[in-house]
Design a protein around this motif. Sequence first.
Motif: not given
Length: 522
Positions: A75-97
Amino acid sequence: MPEHDVDPARSAFDGLGPDSPETLEWRRVHPITPLVRGWAVVGAAVVILGQQSLEGGPRGGLLALVSSEYWWTLLAALAAVALVGWGYSALAWRMTTFAVGEQTVHLRRGILFRQQRHARLDRLQSVDIRQPLVARFFGLCELTLETAGGTDSGVAIGFLKGADADELRAELLARAAGLKVGGTRHVADAAPAPSDAVTAPVPEGTEPQDAGGPVQDAPQPVPAASLEAPQVPVLTVPLGRLIASVVRSGAMITLLLWALGVVVVMIVTGEFAVISASLPAVLGAGGYLFNRLTGEFDFRVAISPDGVRLRHGMLETRSQTIPPGRVQAVRLVQSLLWRDRDWWRVQVNVAGYGGESEEKNSVLLPVGTREEALTVLSLVLPDLGVDEPRRVLDAGLDGDSRTESAYVTAPRRTRILDPVAWRRNGFTVTGRALLLRRGRVVKVLDVVPHERTQSLAVSQGPWQRRLGVASFQVHSTEGPVHPEVPHLEAADAALLMTEQARRARTARAAAGPERWMERQGE
């Protein structure tokens, strides 16, 4: 007029004039976009961790790992991957206009490496709305703009609310058609500006009335909602016919024969390893058939003032709008197993629809009767420029050298090169298009509008030189349609090349600009 200091490097990249980045309103896509895009990372992580657990985990595999005291590590490994994946996607959303100008659509994106893309509206080939399975749960869509600039020239804007995507598509098609769209449009939670309207052109020599008097000839604003052009349904492909067409396809017959061969070999040799060795081929053919069914599910064709509208898909819904005059070539094809039902498949070449999107986006009709196939052909090429178009088309679909028609056919001596279909090989020219037919087992009729002719070629192999014949090709944009006719008389092929080049130049000169609505107002 005041002078401005201009950075040459920046102006070359960003562009000047009405679409200068300083004058545009930059907008972001929907905030839930990171969640829609990030799930793929989590899904891939689940597959990888599951595979690793099965191969190197405790005895009993993944089930034993979950039931052991180390279950929390998974569960910890999946949570870490999820946080990294969604965090990167959130940053990419912030930089997309993105921004919509009078002449171009702009997209900025990238975290480490910034990228800005421009899509010229006068080069716009089609506007698609794609709705993957996960995005459908949130009512979100991705807008894809295909331009005449190669396979990687499109611009994808996603994800947006369904209503915002429809509104943006209508605006882009209106601008590409030559209409003047006033004000700026807002997506997501922003409200449209009061001046958001289409301005009708003022006839030449007409002066607008003063504000105090009645306004008659002044530009009349049109509400933003009216940008969405009404559509008229043309046809829908029944599910039963689609399934029957896939069952009668060559891929299905090949898959069944392959499976039968594997069973026979397994029985003769007694080796069950034959099944695992043939599994990749079976999965490949099965995946192709599955994609045909899901991708062409609920296929609908409609016509509207802004073009031909296609809607299809089961797991991923796709709505396409192909503006009039943007189809480069059309193919009507019929396999041997469809002959008794007189079913036909219609494919098109549209500039920008190449590469990975070719199979999904280049189908105008997956399977239909002859009447339906000719109907969708008339949507993209309403006028063949001939008095009896049905007779010419029927001769292209079924005729050969034994039937009297306007087609110039291959000579009898070419039967040694093509003993089955030599009578079918031929061409005819109408006022608007070049028609090329070939094939006996699989019948093919290619239709190329004269103004869409890219280039021409005549090829001649050693046996063809000996027989005095040659093959004629029309080079089109990337796509499934490759117009050609083999084994014509060498003199006929040479004359056709010369005359078709002249017709193409004349047709392009008379075609005028791509903005068809401006031409209608002239």
